[in-house]
Design an enzyme around this catalytic site. Structure first.
Site, PDB file in Angstrom:
ATOM      1  NE  ARG A   1      13.744  -1.610  14.990  1.00  0.00           N
ATOM      2  CZ  ARG A   1      14.545  -1.717  16.052  1.00  0.00           C
ATOM      3  NH1 ARG A   1      15.608  -2.517  15.975  1.00  0.00           N
ATOM      4  NH2 ARG A   1      14.306  -1.052  17.154  1.00  0.00           N
TER       5      ARG A   1
ATOM      6  CB  CYS B   1      10.365   6.345 -10.243  1.00  0.00           C
ATOM      7  SG  CYS B   1      11.022   7.387 -11.550  1.00  0.00           S
TER       8      CYS B   1
ATOM      9  CG  HIS C   1       3.455  12.972 -13.313  1.00  0.00           C
ATOM     10  ND1 HIS C   1       4.300  12.765 -12.263  1.00  0.00           N
ATOM     11  CD2 HIS C   1       4.046  12.391 -14.395  1.00  0.00           C
ATOM     12  CE1 HIS C   1       5.363  12.090 -12.671  1.00  0.00           C
ATOM     13  NE2 HIS C   1       5.230  11.850 -13.978  1.00  0.00           N
ATOM     14  CB  ILE C   2      -2.086  12.589 -16.647  1.00  0.00           C
ATOM     15  CG1 ILE C   2      -2.717  11.525 -15.744  1.00  0.00           C
ATOM     16  CG2 ILE C   2      -2.449  12.350 -18.109  1.00  0.00           C
ATOM     17  CD1 ILE C   2      -4.239  11.561 -15.715  1.00  0.00           C
TER      18      ILE C   2
END
Length: 282
Positions: free
Chosen positions: A138, A157, A224-225
């Site tokens: 935990r 993010c 992502h690019i």
């Protein structure tokens, strides 16, 4: 080549070859000129870095170790949400006139919560458990707090760390492993930056808890690019990598709150040319 370079090249090739495009879709990110910022993306990317074998910093281009460490400490040690407490300008776009990014990142790390053992913030709770209950399942943090999202200038993010301790056969010291969960990542601008930050964090926590470093597993929901990064990525992953450098952490520091960016350094760090003026989608 370094293992980090190998992982990065394979990930980028997979995104470019097998990813899906958001071009033409309704997207939130845009370029400073107002143009929609489309991406080629892959869902559910998982990269594993064995920190006991190699420090995961790119040699294809330079990653600024001290600046990355400073930002990590800004969040985890100084527990700040104000860019005036940070020595770089990566967060300037999301700060208000007072320098605040709202109830995001470091703000969430300094909020104290009630536990059976008393009031602690998330960082102190992690250190407490690693020292007192290392085999707990935990030991984790979370800064994606829904009730505060409306007061965050940017949703987190990299939002969660889960720590897991193992006992390797033949070793007296325990081994610290961690999973970094990230909902979204700009691969060119931030991938190795985040990997380096949380690798340093694992090293620091392992040292202050008298453990060895193990694996850092990086889970990215949307890797992502951006459309304006594709050519730079293609050029980058065609470069010849260098051997991985050796990582040094000041062995004298035994208190997490005493670390500074000057307590980390690299030996033998050779890199390719830096990619400058990377456009950042906002």
């Amino acid at each position: 080549m370094s293992l980090a370079d190998h992982i990065f090249i394979d990930m980028c090739n997979d995104i470019l070859t097998n990813g899906t495009s958001t071009e033409g879709e309704k997207v939130r990110p845009h370029w400073p000129d107002g143009t929609p910022a489309y991406t080629i993306k892959k869902f559910g990317v998982v990269n594993r870095y064995d920190l006991s074998k190699e420090f995961p910093i790119l040699t294809l281009r330079r990653t600024a170790l001290k600046s990355a460490t400073d930002e990590m400490l800004w969040i985890w040690q100084r527990k700040s949400n104000n860019i005036h407490d940070l020595n770089s300008h990566v967060w300037d776009e999301w700060a208000d006139e007072n320098g605040s990014i709202g109830k995001a990142y470091g703000y969430q790390m300094q909020v104290k919560h009630q536990y059976k053992e008393g009031m602690m913030d998330q960082v102190d709770r992690v250190i407490y458990d690693l020292k007192n209950n290392p085999f707990s399942r935990r030991i984790m943090t979370n800064i994606y707090v829904h009730q505060d999202l409306h007061e965050m200038n940017l949703y987190p993010c990299a939002y969660s760390m889960t720590f897991n301790v193992t006992q390797k056969k033949g070793e007296d010291r325990l081994t610290l492993n961690a999973i970094l969960n990230q909902r979204s990542q700009d691969v060119l601008a931030a991938n190795n930056w985040n990997v380096v930050q949380y690798a340093v964090l694992v090293y620091m926590l392992a040292q202050v808890c008298d453990m060895n470093v193990g694996e850092l597993v990086h889970v990215i929901a949307d890797a992502h690019i951006y459309d304006r990064h594709v050519d730079a990525i293609k050029e980058l992953i065609c470069r010849e990598p260098f051997p991985a450098p050796k990582f040094w952490l000041n062995p004298e520091i035994k208190d997490f709150y005493q670390f500074t960016p000057d307590d980390v350094k690299l030996e033998g760090y050779q890199t390719g040319e830096q990619i400058k003026d990377i456009p950042i989608a906002i």
